[in-house]
Design an enzyme around this catalytic site. Sequence first.
Site, PDB file in Angstrom:
ATOM      1  N   ARG A  34       0.797  -1.108   0.020  1.00 13.52           N
ATOM      2  CA  ARG A  34       0.035   0.050  -0.035  1.00 13.52           C
ATOM      3  C   ARG A  34       0.781   1.152   0.021  1.00 13.52           C
ATOM      4  O   ARG A  34       1.835   0.970   0.766  1.00 13.52           O
ATOM      5  CB  ARG A  34      -0.878   0.054   1.298  1.00 13.52           C
ATOM      6  CG  ARG A  34      -1.901  -1.059   1.113  1.00 13.52           C
ATOM      7  CD  ARG A  34      -2.869  -1.001   2.324  1.00 13.52           C
ATOM      8  NE  ARG A  34      -4.044  -1.886   1.946  1.00 13.52           N
ATOM      9  CZ  ARG A  34      -4.025  -3.093   2.274  1.00 13.52           C
ATOM     10  NH1 ARG A  34      -3.099  -3.717   2.770  1.00 13.52           N
ATOM     11  NH2 ARG A  34      -5.386  -3.666   2.206  1.00 13.52           N
ATOM     12  N   GLU A  98       2.965  -4.909  -7.077  1.00 17.25           N
ATOM     13  CA  GLU A  98       1.644  -4.240  -6.984  1.00 17.25           C
ATOM     14  C   GLU A  98       1.843  -3.070  -5.907  1.00 17.25           C
ATOM     15  O   GLU A  98       1.635  -3.312  -4.717  1.00 17.25           O
ATOM     16  CB  GLU A  98       0.296  -5.374  -6.774  1.00 17.25           C
ATOM     17  CG  GLU A  98      -0.919  -4.417  -6.665  1.00 17.25           C
ATOM     18  CD  GLU A  98      -2.188  -5.458  -6.162  1.00 17.25           C
ATOM     19  OE1 GLU A  98      -3.051  -4.674  -5.588  1.00 17.25           O
ATOM     20  OE2 GLU A  98      -2.169  -6.484  -6.344  1.00 17.25           O
ATOM     21  N   ASN A 102      -5.045   3.753  -1.836  1.00 20.94           N
ATOM     22  CA  ASN A 102      -6.372   4.236  -1.488  1.00 20.94           C
ATOM     23  C   ASN A 102      -6.460   6.069  -1.572  1.00 20.94           C
ATOM     24  O   ASN A 102      -5.554   6.315  -0.898  1.00 20.94           O
ATOM     25  CB  ASN A 102      -6.628   3.603  -0.102  1.00 20.94           C
ATOM     26  CG  ASN A 102      -6.511   2.207  -0.153  1.00 20.94           C
ATOM     27  OD1 ASN A 102      -5.588   1.637   0.359  1.00 20.94           O
ATOM     28  ND2 ASN A 102      -7.673   1.728  -0.392  1.00 20.94           N
ATOM     29  N   HIS A 125      10.500  -7.133   4.090  1.00 18.96           N
ATOM     30  CA  HIS A 125      10.941  -6.349   2.932  1.00 18.96           C
ATOM     31  C   HIS A 125      10.733  -7.336   1.401  1.00 18.96           C
ATOM     32  O   HIS A 125      10.387  -8.431   1.487  1.00 18.96           O
ATOM     33  CB  HIS A 125      12.411  -5.996   3.238  1.00 18.96           C
ATOM     34  CG  HIS A 125      13.439  -7.593   3.119  1.00 18.96           C
ATOM     35  ND1 HIS A 125      13.414  -8.183   4.318  1.00 18.96           N
ATOM     36  CD2 HIS A 125      13.984  -8.208   2.238  1.00 18.96           C
ATOM     37  CE1 HIS A 125      14.168  -9.189   4.185  1.00 18.96           C
ATOM     38  NE2 HIS A 125      14.460  -9.330   2.841  1.00 18.96           N
ATOM     39  N   GLU A 171      15.777  -4.886   0.310  1.00 17.70           N
ATOM     40  CA  GLU A 171      17.163  -5.480   0.355  1.00 17.70           C
ATOM     41  C   GLU A 171      17.805  -5.344  -0.885  1.00 17.70           C
ATOM     42  O   GLU A 171      17.047  -5.492  -1.977  1.00 17.70           O
ATOM     43  CB  GLU A 171      16.982  -6.887   0.772  1.00 17.70           C
ATOM     44  CG  GLU A 171      18.230  -7.685   0.962  1.00 17.70           C
ATOM     45  CD  GLU A 171      18.216  -9.019   1.699  1.00 17.70           C
ATOM     46  OE1 GLU A 171      19.346  -9.656   2.036  1.00 17.70           O
ATOM     47  OE2 GLU A 171      17.030  -9.490   1.860  1.00 17.70           O
TER      48      GLU A 171
END
Length: 179
Positions: A34, A98, A102, A125, A171
Amino acid sequence: MSNINQPDNSVQVSGVQPIASQTTGYTFNHTMLRVKDPVKSLSFYTGVLGMTLLAVKKFPEMEFDLYFLAKLTKDERDNLPAGDDLAIYTFRQRGILELTHNYGTESQPDFSYHDGNEHPQGFGHICFSVPDLDAAIAWFDDNNVEFKKRPEEGSMKHIAFIKDVDGYWIEIVQAAAMA
Protein backbone atom coordinates in the site's frame (compact mmCIF):
# COMPACT_ATOMS: atom_id res chain seq x y z
CA MET A 1 16.53 -39.20 1.85
CA SER A 2 16.18 -36.13 -0.36
CA ASN A 3 13.09 -33.94 -0.61
CA ILE A 4 12.22 -32.95 -4.19
CA ASN A 5 11.66 -29.33 -3.10
CA GLN A 6 15.27 -29.02 -1.96
CA PRO A 7 18.54 -29.22 -3.90
CA ASP A 8 20.40 -32.49 -3.36
CA ASN A 9 23.14 -30.73 -1.38
CA SER A 10 20.79 -28.95 1.04
CA VAL A 11 19.97 -29.82 4.61
CA GLN A 12 16.58 -31.26 5.41
CA VAL A 13 14.02 -28.76 6.68
CA SER A 14 10.93 -29.81 8.58
CA GLY A 15 7.63 -28.98 6.97
CA VAL A 16 8.79 -28.98 3.33
CA GLN A 17 6.44 -31.13 1.29
CA PRO A 18 6.78 -32.76 -2.13
CA ILE A 19 5.41 -30.64 -4.96
CA ALA A 20 1.85 -31.74 -5.73
CA SER A 21 1.09 -32.28 -9.42
CA GLN A 22 -2.11 -30.24 -8.92
CA THR A 23 0.07 -27.12 -8.52
CA THR A 24 1.70 -27.48 -11.95
CA GLY A 25 1.31 -24.17 -13.74
CA TYR A 26 0.93 -22.09 -10.56
CA THR A 27 3.00 -18.89 -10.72
CA PHE A 28 3.91 -16.68 -7.79
CA ASN A 29 2.81 -13.48 -9.51
CA HIS A 30 2.96 -10.43 -7.27
CA THR A 31 3.45 -8.82 -3.90
CA MET A 32 1.24 -5.88 -2.92
CA LEU A 33 2.36 -2.80 -1.02
CA ARG A 34 0.00 0.00 0.00
CA VAL A 35 1.34 3.44 -0.92
CA LYS A 36 0.44 6.89 0.33
CA ASP A 37 1.13 8.84 -2.88
CA PRO A 38 1.24 6.94 -6.19
CA VAL A 39 3.10 9.73 -8.02
CA LYS A 40 6.00 9.61 -5.54
CA SER A 41 6.00 5.80 -5.38
CA LEU A 42 5.87 5.36 -9.15
CA SER A 43 8.69 7.87 -9.54
CA PHE A 44 10.82 5.88 -7.06
CA TYR A 45 10.15 2.43 -8.48
CA THR A 46 10.47 3.46 -12.15
CA GLY A 47 13.18 6.11 -11.81
CA VAL A 48 15.42 4.71 -9.07
CA LEU A 49 14.85 0.96 -9.41
CA GLY A 50 14.15 0.88 -13.16
CA MET A 51 10.83 -0.94 -13.05
CA THR A 52 8.30 -0.77 -15.88
CA LEU A 53 4.65 0.06 -15.26
CA LEU A 54 2.69 -2.76 -16.94
CA ALA A 55 -0.89 -2.19 -15.91
CA VAL A 56 -3.12 0.19 -14.00
CA LYS A 57 -6.45 -0.95 -12.62
CA LYS A 58 -8.71 1.84 -11.34
CA PHE A 59 -11.61 1.26 -8.97
CA PRO A 60 -13.06 4.75 -8.30
CA GLU A 61 -16.29 3.34 -6.85
CA MET A 62 -14.18 1.63 -4.15
CA GLU A 63 -11.71 4.53 -3.98
CA PHE A 64 -8.48 2.74 -4.85
CA ASP A 65 -6.15 2.17 -7.80
CA LEU A 66 -3.65 -0.63 -8.48
CA TYR A 67 -0.33 -0.22 -10.28
CA PHE A 68 1.55 -3.31 -11.51
CA LEU A 69 5.29 -3.00 -12.10
CA ALA A 70 8.01 -5.40 -13.22
CA LYS A 71 11.76 -5.30 -13.67
CA LEU A 72 12.09 -6.09 -17.37
CA THR A 73 14.99 -6.35 -19.77
CA LYS A 74 15.17 -3.87 -22.65
CA ASP A 75 14.08 -6.63 -25.05
CA GLU A 76 11.08 -7.45 -22.86
CA ARG A 77 10.11 -3.75 -22.67
CA ASP A 78 10.45 -3.37 -26.45
CA ASN A 79 8.21 -6.39 -27.09
CA LEU A 80 5.37 -5.91 -24.64
CA PRO A 81 1.95 -6.88 -25.95
CA ALA A 82 -0.84 -4.30 -26.10
CA GLY A 83 -4.37 -4.00 -24.75
CA ASP A 84 -5.93 -7.03 -23.11
CA ASP A 85 -2.87 -9.10 -24.05
CA LEU A 86 -0.76 -6.86 -21.78
CA ALA A 87 -3.07 -7.57 -18.84
CA ILE A 88 -2.81 -11.32 -19.50
CA TYR A 89 0.98 -10.99 -19.84
CA THR A 90 1.15 -9.08 -16.53
CA PHE A 91 -0.69 -11.78 -14.59
CA ARG A 92 1.47 -14.57 -16.04
CA GLN A 93 4.76 -13.04 -14.87
CA ARG A 94 6.88 -13.70 -11.80
CA GLY A 95 8.06 -11.01 -9.43
CA ILE A 96 5.46 -8.33 -10.10
CA LEU A 97 5.09 -5.50 -7.60
CA GLU A 98 1.54 -4.23 -7.06
CA LEU A 99 1.25 -0.78 -5.54
CA THR A 100 -2.19 -0.08 -4.07
CA HIS A 101 -3.27 3.50 -3.52
CA ASN A 102 -6.32 4.25 -1.38
CA TYR A 103 -7.73 7.63 -2.38
CA GLY A 104 -7.04 10.56 -0.07
CA THR A 105 -3.96 9.24 1.73
CA GLU A 106 -1.68 11.50 -0.31
CA SER A 107 -3.31 14.61 1.19
CA GLN A 108 -3.08 13.47 4.83
CA PRO A 109 0.18 14.94 6.19
CA ASP A 110 0.58 12.52 9.12
CA PHE A 111 -0.59 9.41 7.26
CA SER A 112 1.81 6.47 6.95
CA TYR A 113 1.69 2.71 6.51
CA HIS A 114 3.28 0.23 8.93
CA ASP A 115 6.48 -1.09 7.32
CA GLY A 116 6.16 -4.46 9.06
CA ASN A 117 9.51 -4.17 10.80
CA GLU A 118 8.37 -2.31 13.91
CA HIS A 119 6.16 -3.94 16.54
CA PRO A 120 4.06 -5.84 15.84
CA GLN A 121 6.37 -7.30 13.23
CA GLY A 122 4.93 -8.86 10.10
CA PHE A 123 5.94 -8.15 6.52
CA GLY A 124 9.68 -7.52 6.29
CA HIS A 125 10.97 -6.46 2.88
CA ILE A 126 11.24 -7.05 -0.83
CA CYS A 127 14.60 -7.66 -2.51
CA PHE A 128 16.40 -6.59 -5.68
CA SER A 129 19.47 -8.37 -6.98
CA VAL A 130 21.95 -6.01 -8.66
CA PRO A 131 24.97 -6.80 -10.85
CA ASP A 132 27.31 -4.51 -8.87
CA LEU A 133 26.50 -3.63 -5.26
CA ASP A 134 29.00 -0.75 -5.08
CA ALA A 135 27.60 0.84 -8.25
CA ALA A 136 24.05 0.43 -6.91
CA ILE A 137 25.01 2.12 -3.62
CA ALA A 138 26.51 5.04 -5.58
CA TRP A 139 23.32 5.28 -7.70
CA PHE A 140 21.15 5.34 -4.58
CA ASP A 141 23.38 8.01 -3.03
CA ASP A 142 23.11 10.08 -6.23
CA ASN A 143 19.31 9.82 -5.96
CA ASN A 144 19.14 10.66 -2.24
CA VAL A 145 17.69 7.27 -1.34
CA GLU A 146 17.35 6.65 2.39
CA PHE A 147 19.34 3.70 3.73
CA LYS A 148 18.24 1.46 6.57
CA LYS A 149 21.58 -0.35 6.38
CA ARG A 150 24.64 0.25 4.21
CA PRO A 151 26.85 -2.72 3.27
CA GLU A 152 29.66 -1.58 5.58
CA GLU A 153 27.32 -1.53 8.58
CA GLY A 154 26.67 -4.55 10.77
CA SER A 155 27.98 -8.06 10.30
CA MET A 156 26.36 -8.74 6.89
CA LYS A 157 28.75 -6.76 4.66
CA HIS A 158 27.35 -8.03 1.35
CA ILE A 159 23.82 -6.57 1.62
CA ALA A 160 22.19 -3.19 1.93
CA PHE A 161 18.69 -2.12 2.87
CA ILE A 162 17.15 1.01 1.37
CA LYS A 163 13.73 2.50 2.03
CA ASP A 164 11.12 3.48 -0.52
CA VAL A 165 9.08 6.67 -0.14
CA ASP A 166 6.63 4.93 2.21
CA GLY A 167 9.39 3.52 4.42
CA TYR A 168 9.19 -0.08 3.15
CA TRP A 169 12.53 -1.85 3.34
CA ILE A 170 14.16 -3.08 0.14
CA GLU A 171 17.08 -5.47 0.44
CA ILE A 172 19.80 -4.97 -2.16
CA VAL A 173 22.10 -7.92 -2.93
CA GLN A 174 24.71 -8.85 -5.50
CA ALA A 175 24.08 -12.48 -6.49
CA ALA A 176 27.77 -13.40 -6.74
CA ALA A 177 28.29 -12.26 -3.13
CA MET A 178 25.51 -14.51 -1.82
CA ALA A 179 27.34 -17.83 -2.41
